[in-house]
Design a protein around this motif. Structure first.
Motif, PDB file in Angstrom:
ATOM      1  N   GLN A 230      -6.548   5.061  -5.775  1.00 50.69           N
ATOM      2  CA  GLN A 230      -7.575   6.355  -6.339  1.00 50.69           C
ATOM      3  C   GLN A 230      -8.715   6.512  -7.120  1.00 50.69           C
ATOM      4  O   GLN A 230      -9.611   6.827  -7.547  1.00 50.69           O
ATOM      5  CB  GLN A 230      -6.748   7.807  -5.828  1.00 50.69           C
ATOM      6  CG  GLN A 230      -6.155   8.129  -5.064  1.00 50.69           C
ATOM      7  CD  GLN A 230      -7.535   9.058  -3.857  1.00 50.69           C
ATOM      8  OE1 GLN A 230      -8.251   9.590  -4.531  1.00 50.69           O
ATOM      9  NE2 GLN A 230      -6.633   9.751  -2.947  1.00 50.69           N
TER      10      GLN A 230
ATOM     11  N   TYR B 239       0.917  -1.391  -0.020  1.00 51.64           N
ATOM     12  CA  TYR B 239      -0.015   0.541   0.246  1.00 51.64           C
ATOM     13  C   TYR B 239       0.291   1.164   0.459  1.00 51.64           C
ATOM     14  O   TYR B 239       1.404   2.341   0.580  1.00 51.64           O
ATOM     15  CB  TYR B 239      -0.902  -0.109   1.683  1.00 51.64           C
ATOM     16  CG  TYR B 239      -2.025  -1.214   0.569  1.00 51.64           C
ATOM     17  CD1 TYR B 239      -3.130  -1.016   0.595  1.00 51.64           C
ATOM     18  CD2 TYR B 239      -1.884  -2.359   0.976  1.00 51.64           C
ATOM     19  CE1 TYR B 239      -4.082  -2.152  -0.255  1.00 51.64           C
ATOM     20  CE2 TYR B 239      -2.501  -3.697   0.714  1.00 51.64           C
ATOM     21  CZ  TYR B 239      -4.128  -3.134  -0.283  1.00 51.64           C
ATOM     22  OH  TYR B 239      -4.736  -4.228  -0.063  1.00 51.64           O
TER      23      TYR B 239
ATOM     24  N   GLN C  16      -1.891   3.793  -3.189  1.00 53.67           N
ATOM     25  CA  GLN C  16      -2.448   5.212  -3.408  1.00 53.67           C
ATOM     26  C   GLN C  16      -2.896   5.705  -4.448  1.00 53.67           C
ATOM     27  O   GLN C  16      -4.741   5.423  -4.999  1.00 53.67           O
ATOM     28  CB  GLN C  16      -2.153   5.355  -2.689  1.00 53.67           C
ATOM     29  CG  GLN C  16      -1.636   4.773  -1.319  1.00 53.67           C
ATOM     30  CD  GLN C  16      -2.455   4.771  -0.046  1.00 53.67           C
ATOM     31  OE1 GLN C  16      -3.723   4.985  -0.211  1.00 53.67           O
ATOM     32  NE2 GLN C  16      -2.506   3.618   0.585  1.00 53.67           N
TER      33      GLN C  16
ATOM     34  N   ARG D 167      -9.422  -3.955   8.053  1.00 51.14           N
ATOM     35  CA  ARG D 167      -7.884  -2.728   8.622  1.00 51.14           C
ATOM     36  C   ARG D 167      -7.940  -2.411   7.543  1.00 51.14           C
ATOM     37  O   ARG D 167      -8.233  -1.093   7.530  1.00 51.14           O
ATOM     38  CB  ARG D 167      -6.324  -3.288   9.305  1.00 51.14           C
ATOM     39  CG  ARG D 167      -6.912  -4.341  10.324  1.00 51.14           C
ATOM     40  CD  ARG D 167      -5.472  -4.535  11.403  1.00 51.14           C
ATOM     41  NE  ARG D 167      -4.140  -3.635  10.612  1.00 51.14           N
ATOM     42  CZ  ARG D 167      -3.406  -3.356   9.686  1.00 51.14           C
ATOM     43  NH1 ARG D 167      -2.837  -4.741   9.900  1.00 51.14           N
ATOM     44  NH2 ARG D 167      -2.423  -2.594  10.311  1.00 51.14           N
ATOM     45  N   LEU D 168      -8.207  -3.076   6.364  1.00 49.91           N
ATOM     46  CA  LEU D 168      -7.635  -2.135   5.018  1.00 49.91           C
ATOM     47  C   LEU D 168      -9.269  -1.037   4.778  1.00 49.91           C
ATOM     48  O   LEU D 168      -9.115  -0.332   4.134  1.00 49.91           O
ATOM     49  CB  LEU D 168      -7.821  -3.657   3.794  1.00 49.91           C
ATOM     50  CG  LEU D 168      -6.192  -3.384   4.039  1.00 49.91           C
ATOM     51  CD1 LEU D 168      -5.658  -4.999   2.986  1.00 49.91           C
ATOM     52  CD2 LEU D 168      -5.171  -2.813   3.473  1.00 49.91           C
TER      53      LEU D 168
ATOM     54  N   ASN E 227      -7.481  -8.371   8.314  1.00 50.45           N
ATOM     55  CA  ASN E 227      -6.162  -7.419   7.319  1.00 50.45           C
ATOM     56  C   ASN E 227      -7.619  -6.476   7.003  1.00 50.45           C
ATOM     57  O   ASN E 227      -7.720  -5.623   6.243  1.00 50.45           O
ATOM     58  CB  ASN E 227      -5.692  -7.996   6.485  1.00 50.45           C
ATOM     59  CG  ASN E 227      -4.141  -8.064   7.041  1.00 50.45           C
ATOM     60  OD1 ASN E 227      -3.627  -7.531   8.198  1.00 50.45           O
ATOM     61  ND2 ASN E 227      -2.946  -8.912   6.684  1.00 50.45           N
TER      62      ASN E 227
ATOM     63  N   ALA F  62     -11.556   5.506   4.677  1.00 53.48           N
ATOM     64  CA  ALA F  62     -11.722   7.441   4.966  1.00 53.48           C
ATOM     65  C   ALA F  62     -11.728   8.010   3.614  1.00 53.48           C
ATOM     66  O   ALA F  62     -11.422   9.225   3.711  1.00 53.48           O
ATOM     67  CB  ALA F  62     -10.360   7.133   6.007  1.00 53.48           C
ATOM     68  N   ILE F  63     -10.769   7.834   3.055  1.00 52.06           N
ATOM     69  CA  ILE F  63     -10.823   8.328   2.053  1.00 52.06           C
ATOM     70  C   ILE F  63     -12.275   8.810   1.228  1.00 52.06           C
ATOM     71  O   ILE F  63     -12.197   7.002   0.422  1.00 52.06           O
ATOM     72  CB  ILE F  63     -10.023   7.330   1.330  1.00 52.06           C
ATOM     73  CG1 ILE F  63      -8.313   6.836   1.253  1.00 52.06           C
ATOM     74  CG2 ILE F  63      -9.217   7.853  -0.865  1.00 52.06           C
ATOM     75  CD1 ILE F  63      -7.540   6.027   1.183  1.00 52.06           C
TER      76      ILE F  63
ATOM     77  N   MET G 277     -10.886  -0.435   6.616  1.00 52.77           N
ATOM     78  CA  MET G 277     -11.410   0.806   7.773  1.00 52.77           C
ATOM     79  C   MET G 277     -10.800   2.077   6.774  1.00 52.77           C
ATOM     80  O   MET G 277     -11.219   3.012   6.699  1.00 52.77           O
ATOM     81  CB  MET G 277     -10.686   0.657   9.326  1.00 52.77           C
ATOM     82  CG  MET G 277     -12.308   0.421  10.003  1.00 52.77           C
ATOM     83  SD  MET G 277     -12.048  -0.114  11.603  1.00 52.77           S
ATOM     84  CE  MET G 277     -10.744   1.014  12.303  1.00 52.77           C
ATOM     85  N   SER G 278      -9.392   1.927   6.588  1.00 49.74           N
ATOM     86  CA  SER G 278      -7.996   2.881   6.280  1.00 49.74           C
ATOM     87  C   SER G 278      -8.701   3.418   5.084  1.00 49.74           C
ATOM     88  O   SER G 278      -9.048   4.827   4.524  1.00 49.74           O
ATOM     89  CB  SER G 278      -6.782   2.486   5.956  1.00 49.74           C
ATOM     90  OG  SER G 278      -6.505   1.851   7.336  1.00 49.74           O
ATOM     91  N   LEU G 279      -8.865   2.508   3.948  1.00 48.98           N
ATOM     92  CA  LEU G 279      -9.147   2.525   3.170  1.00 48.98           C
ATOM     93  C   LEU G 279     -11.300   3.965   2.647  1.00 48.98           C
ATOM     94  O   LEU G 279     -11.693   4.600   1.877  1.00 48.98           O
ATOM     95  CB  LEU G 279      -9.760   1.406   2.041  1.00 48.98           C
ATOM     96  CG  LEU G 279      -8.654   1.065   1.674  1.00 48.98           C
ATOM     97  CD1 LEU G 279      -8.694  -1.147   0.821  1.00 48.98           C
ATOM     98  CD2 LEU G 279      -7.394   2.034   0.131  1.00 48.98           C
TER      99      LEU G 279
END
Ligand SMILES: Nc1ncnc2c1ncn2[C@@H]1O[C@H](COP(=O)(O)OP(=O)(O)O)[C@@H](O)[C@H]1O
Ligand SMILES: [Mg+2]
Length: 409
Positions: A270, A261, A266, A291-292, A288, A298-299, A294-296
């Motif tokens: 995008q 990542y 990124q 977690r992914l 994972n 946020a975009i 959650m992080s993704l």
């Protein structure tokens, strides 16, 4: 070929005219209707050829060129005038605007700035919904951990898409360090991502296709750099440009991401229209995925395009059930691919894709159906008149601050 913009070009400078021409010839959304080396003849050329766009290079004689722009604005109001200059002087931009130019491009023209300007003109001319029909779909294939089957899926999905004559498909191996898409396709490429990234401004359509390796399935491959140290030569900005150029050239792009990542991954995430997040049904993978997601999530815009694909279903008794997995990750499982180790190892070792090696296998059918579902999603999207999704403007508006094209009307 959908909505092609017909363009006439005037530039008394032979070298700059050739360079603009080369850039234009690389774009299948533009048809070069006429070219002219004298400002004084251009109004007649436009009157005779009725182009959608008149491209006027200013620098040879800015005063004369701007007079031409005003004249065109009156004599051919349907022709959108685009001007090009090496100067980004505010006064010149203002004069061009007053003369009636619709777009101001700084030369040397960056391909994405040109696409940006053309996208806006196409939107005005055909309406946003219409211009999207010329778009391209980018599918990023990411994984929850190493060895989940990302490359197997990316390569075989690309080949499945390429079977359809209407599609032109390219696969980019973004696992810059350890990528092995070339092995899956048994090809020894002449050029890699690093060559294309470093020459992106000089490439036209033909040269770009020649830099990619064409597989017998019809899939074009852009592999990772040969030398690990060359990884550092590719910046996120370069990759954005490469994907932009590929997007203008192919109907489908499949991006095989690394598991790190990185900033390059990124960019790919995008720019993608669809993100396939590949996982298997074991605890480390599912953790994972959570977690992914959650992080993704946020975009902005990412949550809707991430789709969870479970690979190797039925691998072993101890696997977590699909129902439990779905509960754990809190979202639908978009696709399931069966476990078939023998076939998958065979296709990898022979360097022959599933559609050729094992067309009848369940795993092949599952991937072909996945490719059709993704194309179906394109069609459904095309039918929606969601103006924010015009592929060109969506692509280029991601980094609005980086565009040198100045819309002036
Ligand atoms: N559906 C499947 N069934 C059985 N084996 C699979 C399946 N998908 C992938 N594999 C195998 O898993 C291994 C890792 O796959 P690969 O695509 O290289 O993963 P990644 O790119 O995520 O590291 C390969 O040996 C491949 O043959
Ligand atoms: Mg891989």
């Amino acid at each position: 070929m959908g909505n092609v913009l017909r363009l006439a070009l005037v530039d008394p400078g032979d070298a700059t005219r050739e360079s603009i021409k080369t850039t234009l010839l690389g774009l299948d959304m533009v048809w070069l209707e006429a070219e002219c080396s004298r400002y004084e003849f251009f109004t007649d050329v436009v009157a005779q050829t009725h182009p959608d766009i008149g491209l006027v290079a200013l620098d040879h004689d800015p005063d004369k060129a701007l007079q031409l722009v005003s004249k065109l604005n009156q004599s051919a109001p349907d022709c959108a005038v685009l001007v090009v200059s090496a100067s980004s002087d505010g006064n010149l931009i203002l004069r061009a605007m007053r003369a009636g130019a619709k777009e101001f491009l700084t030369s040397p023209v960056r391909i994405e700035d040109l696409l940006d300007a053309l996208g806006r003109i196409a939107d005005r001319r055909f309406g946003r919904g219409e211009s999207r029909s010329r778009g391209s779909t980018i599918v990023a294939v990411a994984g929850a951990t190493g060895g989940v089957g990302t490359t197997s899926i990316a390569v075989n999905l690309g080949c499945a898409l390429a079977r359809n004559d209407k599609n032109s498909v390219a696969l980019v191996d973004l696992d810059l360090c350890l990528g092995d898409a070339d092995v899956f396709l048994d090809s020894i490429p002449d050029y890699t991502l690093v060559d294309v990234a470093q020459n992106v401004t000089r490439l036209d359509f033909t040269l770009l296709k020649r830099s990619l390796t064409k597989h017998s399935s019809g899939l074009f491959l852009l592999p990772r750099p040969v030398q690990m140290e060359d990884m550092a030569l590719i910046t996120p900005d370069d990759l954005q440009r490469v994907i932009g150029l590929l997007k203008a050239t192919f109907t489908h792009l499949v991006l095989d991401l690394s598991k790190s990542y990185t900033p390059l991954d990124q960019v790919a995430l995008q720019m993608a229209d669809e993100v396939l997040l590949v996982t298997q049904l074991d605890l480390p993978c599912l953790r994972n995925v959570v977690r992914l997601l959650m992080s993704l999530g946020a975009i902005t815009g990412m949550a809707d395009k991430v789709k969870v694909v479970v690979n190797r279903v039925g691998l072993e008794n101890g696997q977590i059930s699909l129902k439990k997995a779905q509960e754990t990750i809190g979202r639908e499982i978009y696709w399931q691919l069966p476990n078939d180790y023998r076939t998958m190892v065979e296709v990898r070792n022979n360097g022959v894709p599933l559609v050729e090696q094992a067309p009848k296998a369940a795993i092949t059918q599952a991937i072909v159906n996945l490719s059709e579902a993704l194309c179906g999603a394109d069609k459904a999207e095309e039918a929606l008149s969601d103006s924010t999704k015009s592929s060109l403007s969506r692509l280029l508006n991601l980094w609005p601050g980086k565009s040198k094209a100045t819309p002036i009307k």
